[in-house]
Design an enzyme around this catalytic site. Structure first.
Site, PDB file in Angstrom:
ATOM      1  N   LYS A  30       0.829  -1.212   0.000  1.00 12.30           N
ATOM      2  CA  LYS A  30       0.000   0.000   0.000  1.00 12.30           C
ATOM      3  C   LYS A  30       0.861   1.259   0.000  1.00 12.30           C
ATOM      4  O   LYS A  30       0.659   2.174  -0.791  1.00 12.30           O
ATOM      5  CB  LYS A  30      -0.927   0.020   1.242  1.00 12.30           C
ATOM      6  CG  LYS A  30      -1.918  -1.111   1.281  1.00 12.30           C
ATOM      7  CD  LYS A  30      -2.835  -1.015   2.491  1.00 12.30           C
ATOM      8  CE  LYS A  30      -2.103  -1.171   3.820  1.00 12.30           C
ATOM      9  NZ  LYS A  30      -1.504  -2.503   4.000  1.00 12.30           N
ATOM     10  N   THR A  31       1.838   1.292   0.909  1.00 13.12           N
ATOM     11  CA  THR A  31       2.696   2.460   1.001  1.00 13.12           C
ATOM     12  C   THR A  31       3.507   2.618  -0.286  1.00 13.12           C
ATOM     13  O   THR A  31       3.722   3.719  -0.779  1.00 13.12           O
ATOM     14  CB  THR A  31       3.615   2.332   2.234  1.00 13.12           C
ATOM     15  OG1 THR A  31       2.785   2.143   3.389  1.00 13.12           O
ATOM     16  CG2 THR A  31       4.462   3.572   2.425  1.00 13.12           C
ATOM     17  N   ASP A 216      -1.945   7.764   3.945  1.00 13.21           N
ATOM     18  CA  ASP A 216      -1.504   6.404   4.323  1.00 13.21           C
ATOM     19  C   ASP A 216      -2.102   6.060   5.689  1.00 13.21           C
ATOM     20  O   ASP A 216      -2.481   6.950   6.440  1.00 13.21           O
ATOM     21  CB  ASP A 216       0.035   6.374   4.394  1.00 13.21           C
ATOM     22  CG  ASP A 216       0.584   4.938   4.316  1.00 13.21           C
ATOM     23  OD1 ASP A 216      -0.211   3.990   4.222  1.00 13.21           O
ATOM     24  OD2 ASP A 216       1.830   4.784   4.356  1.00 13.21           O
ATOM     25  N   GLU A 217      -2.171   4.788   6.024  1.00 10.40           N
ATOM     26  CA  GLU A 217      -2.694   4.316   7.321  1.00 10.40           C
ATOM     27  C   GLU A 217      -4.065   4.947   7.605  1.00 10.40           C
ATOM     28  O   GLU A 217      -4.342   5.417   8.708  1.00 10.40           O
ATOM     29  CB  GLU A 217      -1.723   4.653   8.473  1.00 10.40           C
ATOM     30  CG  GLU A 217      -0.298   4.159   8.268  1.00 10.40           C
ATOM     31  CD  GLU A 217      -0.118   2.672   8.535  1.00 10.40           C
ATOM     32  OE1 GLU A 217      -1.112   1.984   8.852  1.00 10.40           O
ATOM     33  OE2 GLU A 217       1.032   2.203   8.401  1.00 10.40           O
ATOM     34  N   GLN A 263      -5.612  -3.455  10.816  1.00  9.86           N
ATOM     35  CA  GLN A 263      -4.505  -2.822  11.541  1.00  9.86           C
ATOM     36  C   GLN A 263      -4.946  -1.562  12.267  1.00  9.86           C
ATOM     37  O   GLN A 263      -4.122  -0.716  12.613  1.00  9.86           O
ATOM     38  CB  GLN A 263      -3.366  -2.485  10.571  1.00  9.86           C
ATOM     39  CG  GLN A 263      -2.719  -3.722   9.973  1.00  9.86           C
ATOM     40  CD  GLN A 263      -1.521  -3.357   9.111  1.00  9.86           C
ATOM     41  OE1 GLN A 263      -0.516  -2.867   9.618  1.00  9.86           O
ATOM     42  NE2 GLN A 263      -1.624  -3.585   7.823  1.00  9.86           N
ATOM     43  N   ARG A 618       5.065  -7.505  10.929  1.00 12.11           N
ATOM     44  CA  ARG A 618       6.267  -6.692  10.729  1.00 12.11           C
ATOM     45  C   ARG A 618       7.442  -7.564  10.303  1.00 12.11           C
ATOM     46  O   ARG A 618       8.446  -7.073   9.795  1.00 12.11           O
ATOM     47  CB  ARG A 618       6.679  -5.950  12.020  1.00 12.11           C
ATOM     48  CG  ARG A 618       5.693  -4.943  12.608  1.00 12.11           C
ATOM     49  CD  ARG A 618       5.204  -3.961  11.616  1.00 12.11           C
ATOM     50  NE  ARG A 618       3.937  -4.412  11.045  1.00 12.11           N
ATOM     51  CZ  ARG A 618       3.439  -3.944   9.911  1.00 12.11           C
ATOM     52  NH1 ARG A 618       4.086  -3.047   9.219  1.00 12.11           N
ATOM     53  NH2 ARG A 618       2.292  -4.393   9.453  1.00 12.11           N
TER      54      ARG A 618
HETATM   55  P1  ATP Z   1       1.674  -2.203   5.998  1.00 11.63           P
HETATM   56  O1  ATP Z   1       0.239  -2.668   5.974  1.00 11.63           O
HETATM   57  O2  ATP Z   1       2.460  -2.949   7.002  1.00 11.63           O
HETATM   58  O3  ATP Z   1       1.795  -0.716   6.082  1.00 11.63           O
HETATM   59  P2  ATP Z   1       2.073  -1.980   3.156  1.00 11.63           P
HETATM   60  O4  ATP Z   1       0.844  -2.568   2.523  1.00 11.63           O
HETATM   61  O5  ATP Z   1       2.164  -0.517   3.223  1.00 11.63           O
HETATM   62  O6  ATP Z   1       2.287  -2.647   4.585  1.00 11.63           O
HETATM   63  P3  ATP Z   1       4.649  -1.834   1.902  1.00 11.63           P
HETATM   64  O7  ATP Z   1       5.400  -1.422   3.103  1.00 11.63           O
HETATM   65  O8  ATP Z   1       4.352  -0.838   0.852  1.00 11.63           O
HETATM   66  O9  ATP Z   1       3.292  -2.577   2.354  1.00 11.63           O
HETATM   67  O10 ATP Z   1       5.347  -3.066   1.205  1.00 11.63           O
HETATM   68  C1  ATP Z   1       5.835  -4.185   1.955  1.00 11.63           C
HETATM   69  C2  ATP Z   1       7.125  -4.697   1.343  1.00 11.63           C
HETATM   70  O11 ATP Z   1       6.861  -5.306   0.103  1.00 11.63           O
HETATM   71  C3  ATP Z   1       8.108  -3.588   1.082  1.00 11.63           C
HETATM   72  O12 ATP Z   1       9.399  -4.064   1.349  1.00 11.63           O
HETATM   73  C4  ATP Z   1       7.907  -3.319  -0.400  1.00 11.63           C
HETATM   74  O13 ATP Z   1       9.059  -2.755  -0.992  1.00 11.63           O
HETATM   75  C5  ATP Z   1       7.624  -4.694  -0.944  1.00 11.63           C
HETATM   76  N1  ATP Z   1       6.783  -4.709  -2.176  1.00 11.63           N
HETATM   77  C6  ATP Z   1       5.565  -4.157  -2.308  1.00 11.63           C
HETATM   78  N2  ATP Z   1       5.071  -4.370  -3.556  1.00 11.63           N
HETATM   79  C7  ATP Z   1       6.009  -5.070  -4.215  1.00 11.63           C
HETATM   80  C8  ATP Z   1       6.107  -5.610  -5.559  1.00 11.63           C
HETATM   81  N3  ATP Z   1       5.129  -5.472  -6.453  1.00 11.63           N
HETATM   82  N4  ATP Z   1       7.228  -6.281  -5.870  1.00 11.63           N
HETATM   83  C9  ATP Z   1       8.216  -6.438  -4.955  1.00 11.63           C
HETATM   84  N5  ATP Z   1       8.191  -5.976  -3.695  1.00 11.63           N
HETATM   85  C10 ATP Z   1       7.110  -5.301  -3.327  1.00 11.63           C
HETATM   86 MG    MG Z   2       2.308   0.815   4.839  1.00  8.73          MG
END
Ligand code: ATP
Ligand code: MG
Length: 740
Positions: A30-31, A216-217, A263, A618
């Site tokens: 997402k981030t 975000d969040e 979350q 995490r």
């Molecule tokens: P959270 O819910 O914990 O905030 P998030 O959904 O924001 O998580 P991110 O932090 O954006 O997730 O991504 C998690 C990990 O996966 C990061 O290390 C990111 O670089 C990697 N990632 C995300 N999308 C891809 C992709 N398409 N290919 C490879 N790596 C990815």
């Molecule tokens: Mg995130």
């Protein structure tokens, strides 16, 4: 811009026009989507960086996002606003405060300041602190503000006597804040909403400026923040069933929010997933995108997380998967006590580093409450493991740091009554409580500010000549510092304050080793100011103070510098949004985590379970789950059963290093005596010798009087009356206490 994204992520990045909601599980990118979307807007849709507002949860997250965007688009990113809700609102308010009747140099009261102000209000209303605890009043006023309920509405709605009293206290508190030219943390959001609602042209101005708003969040926004966003991006026309216009429409900015209902861990601060539901109602043309692939964790870790969160009722099931392979199993460990638990963590980090090349910086240790860090710190110091505590006793909460900041705040805004009274007699200059009370009486008699009353102290009744002289000297000192301070960089002014007030000289002359660390902290604050000046050559004192009051806990996370880094200790709440190759979830005990408060409360228990889900997700490669058979809490041993969250993880996913059912009894009979408790000197602090009647100060509870002292050596307990903070029984060896 679209490389390294899966089809759904790509769709979210290029989506154009209508509001976009991305709801997806942890680690699904997402981030990453937000960051790439911003880069895409700049590169492909020719959006100007100044048209972008991105809201993150911590300043640290904001910085990381800026860095990533910097890499993608270069220095043009400077004009972009990537920041927390509070920082963004603060910037807006600085420009527009006058419209709301505030000086643009208004002060910001943090939680401690605002609690102190509420305590003043309660005293003036002559409320019995046992029946009407000021802290609880503070918390309830904060809830009102998160729901955008002003004191007039609170007064109208109040039914019971208690509610009426609370509403009156809210009013008095608010009037005092206005008088002091100050806002508390919740006001920063609420006043921005008020500003937009009272002055549509201001809202319009910012809406035209920020054509793109990204959050975000999103699951952790509260109602006030939700409405803020709605005001900021504009909304479609709303009509009743009969076709009457309830609310005219506005030209909408593009909105993109990302979050995960699983979350949501800030309900206690008013966050509500209602916002996700309301989103679809308020923006009927919204587009929703789901992400299902987790890129962060191994399948074993994800399976554990999914198993735990699936116990929550009233949630939409998700289908989160990973293609990272199973990875190692989770490791479980039941320690004899909390020292043994910390020792296990330290040894395991060593082993991983020797056998698998894991760096300290890749490891995080999570716990449910701040106080839990102490034992880990003691053991890590003893074993030489480098670590950093995020949160905990925060630098900005130390007395001397707050004193110096109070001086600077007074110089920026002499109406700031809480800061003024804090420094009135610091260092001691012969202005006692009696003199202070007389000044206060003069201020209410003449309806003038506390500062003006100080300047007219000769009109106060019954002031002793000595006190009067002391007040005159104080006023002269402040006026001189204000005059000198104009045009001086904040670091030089801070240094000037330390010299002119004699604060530095007093500490330097002292033989007390604690005063030495106080000096270090003050020097540290001066260097914080210098760093600020380097980063903002035009920066003013007001801007510096603003930055300081916005430092979130997560800002203290060390940036790994390519070296080994250090182990990060932090609470589960601070861990949100972050990721680490190796994670230790500690104190997994019912009554600790889930927190004892939540045990009989299904709703709160679900929030604790979401917190467990945050913790588990995490971890990238390795996850440890530890607990202690016996743990001392407030000086007494407590025997907590294993956390129910551990039993919710399927047994075949965990590799137990000890008997998972180990109890205090089996621990005591099967092993050598428990590790010795910590020495009677903790954190470089000498344990004071106390007798009833002694005055003390506690890092968290403030001033108090010793009521009784029981027990011997490490088991010595002291009972202390903290006035409005109530009576507390503390373990002397561990309590952050100082004798006065
Ligand atoms: P959270 O819910 O914990 O905030 P998030 O959904 O924001 O998580 P991110 O932090 O954006 O997730 O991504 C998690 C990990 O996966 C990061 O290390 C990111 O670089 C990697 N990632 C995300 N999308 C891809 C992709 N398409 N290919 C490879 N790596 C990815
Ligand atoms: Mg995130």
């Amino acid at each position: 811009m679209l490389d390294g994204l899966n089809p759904q992520q790509r769709e979210a990045v290029i989506h154009h026009g209508s509001p976009l909601l991305i709801v997806a599980g942890a680690g699904s990118g997402k981030t990453r989507v937000l960051t790439h979307r911003i880069a895409y807007l700049l590169a492909e849709r020719k959006v100007h960086p100044g048209e972008i507002l991105a809201i993150t949860f911590t300043n640290k997250a904001a910085r990381e996002m800026k860095e990533r965007i910097d890499k993608l688009v270069g220095p043009r990113s400077k004009a972009m606003w990537v920041m927390t809700f509070h920082s963004a609102c603060m910037r807006i308010l600085r420009r527009e405060a006058k419209r709301l009747g505030f000086p643009s140099s208004f002060s910001i009261y943090d939680q401690a300041d605002s609690q102190r102000l509420m305590a003043m209000v309660c005293r003036e209303m002559e409320l019995d602190p046992k029946r009407y605890p000021p802290r609880s009043f503070s918390a309830q006023v904060s809830n009102f503000k998160n729901e955008l309920i002003d004191y007039e509405t609170a007064i109208d709605r109040a039914g019971s006597h208690l509610e009426k009293t609370l509403a009156q206290a809210y009013k008095a508190y608010q009037l005092k804040l206005t008088e002091a030219g100050a806002m508390d943390f919740d006001d920063i959001i609420m006043n921005t909403v008020t500003l937009f609602q009272l002055f549509p042209e201001v809202a319009e101005h910012y809406r035209m400026r920020f054509r793109h708003v990204l959050v975000d969040e999103y699951q952790d926004t509260n109602h006030a923040q939700y409405i803020l966003i709605r005001e900021l991006v504009g909304h479609p026309e709303l009509r009743t069933a009969d076709g009457d216009v309830v609310r005219p429409g506005a030209d909408q900015s593009e909105l993109c929010v990302v979050g995960d209902a699983d979350q949501s861990i800030y309900a206690f601060r008013g966050a509500t997933i209602r916002n996700i539901l309301e989103f679809e109602r308020d923006y009927p043309d919204a587009r929703t995108i789901l992400l299902e692939q987790n890129y962060r964790s191994t399948q074993n870790i994800l399976a554990a997380a999914n198993a735990v969160i699936s116990r929550n009722e009233s949630r939409k099931p998700k289908n989160l998967w990973s293609d990272q392979g199973d990875g190692p199993k989770l490791v479980g460990y039941v320690a004899d006590n909390e020292h043994d638990e910390a020792m296990f963590v330290a040894q395991e980090v060593d082993r991983l580093s020797d056998e698998e090349g894991v760096k300290a910086g890749e490891v995080a240790v999570f716990y449910r409450t701040n106080a839990a860090s102490r034992v880990f710190e003691e053991i890590f110091i003893r074993t030489g493991l480098p670590y950093k505590v995020v949160g905990g006793v925060r630098f900005y909460e130390r007395k001397e740091v707050k004193d110096l900041l109070a001086y600077l705040r007074v110089l920026a805004n002499p109406a700031d009554v809480v800061s003024m009274r804090r420094i009135l007699n610091v260092p001691k200059r012969g202005i006692g409580d009696r003199a202070e009370a007389m000044i206060e009486a003069l201020s209410s008699r003449e309806r003038i500010s506390f500062w003006d009353a100080l300047r007219r102290a000769d009109e106060a009744y019954g002031m002793a000549t000595r006190s009067l002289n002391a007040v005159r000297e104080f006023v002269a000192l402040i006026e001189e510092l204000i005059a000198k301070g104009a045009g001086m960089p904040p670091s030089a002014l801070a240094e000037e304050v330390l010299v002119a007030t004699g604060y530095r000289a007093e500490l330097e002359a002292s033989e007390d080793p604690q005063d030495e660390s106080r000096l270090e902290n003050l020097n540290e604050l001066v260097s914080v100011a210098s760093e600020f000046e380097e980063a903002n050559p035009e920066g003013t004192l007001v801007e510096f103070l603003e930055q300081v009051s916005l430092v979130a806990d997560a800002d203290q996370i060390p940036d790994t510098d390519g070296g080994q880094g250090v182990v990060t200790l932090m609470t589960l709440h601070t861990a949100k949004g972050l990721e680490f190759p190796v994670v230790f979830l500690t104190a997994m005990e019912d009554g600790v985590f889930p927190h004892i408060r939540s045990l009989g409360e299904p709703k709160e228990l679900e929030e604790e379970r979401r917190l467990a889900y945050v913790g588990i997700t995490r971890a990238q490669k390795r996850l440890y789950i530890t607990r202690a058979a016996v743990r001392s809490s407030w000086g007494a041993p407590s025997f907590n059963p294993a956390s129910r969250f551990v039993s919710e993880v399927p047994g075949q996913l965990i590799d137990w290093r000890t008997d998972p059912e180990k109890s205090a009894w089996s621990a005591a009979t099967s092993r050598a005596p428990a590790a010795r408790p910590a020495p009677a000197k903790s954190g470089g602090r000498t344990v004071p010798t106390l007798t009833p009647g002694d005055r003390v100060t506690h890092d968290a509870f403030g001033l108090g009087t010793v009521v009784s002292v029981d027990g011997v050596a490490e088991k010595t307990k002291v009972k202390i009356d903290f006035g409005s903070g109530g009576e507390k029984t503390l373990l002397l060896a561990y309590a952050p206490l100082e004798k006065l």
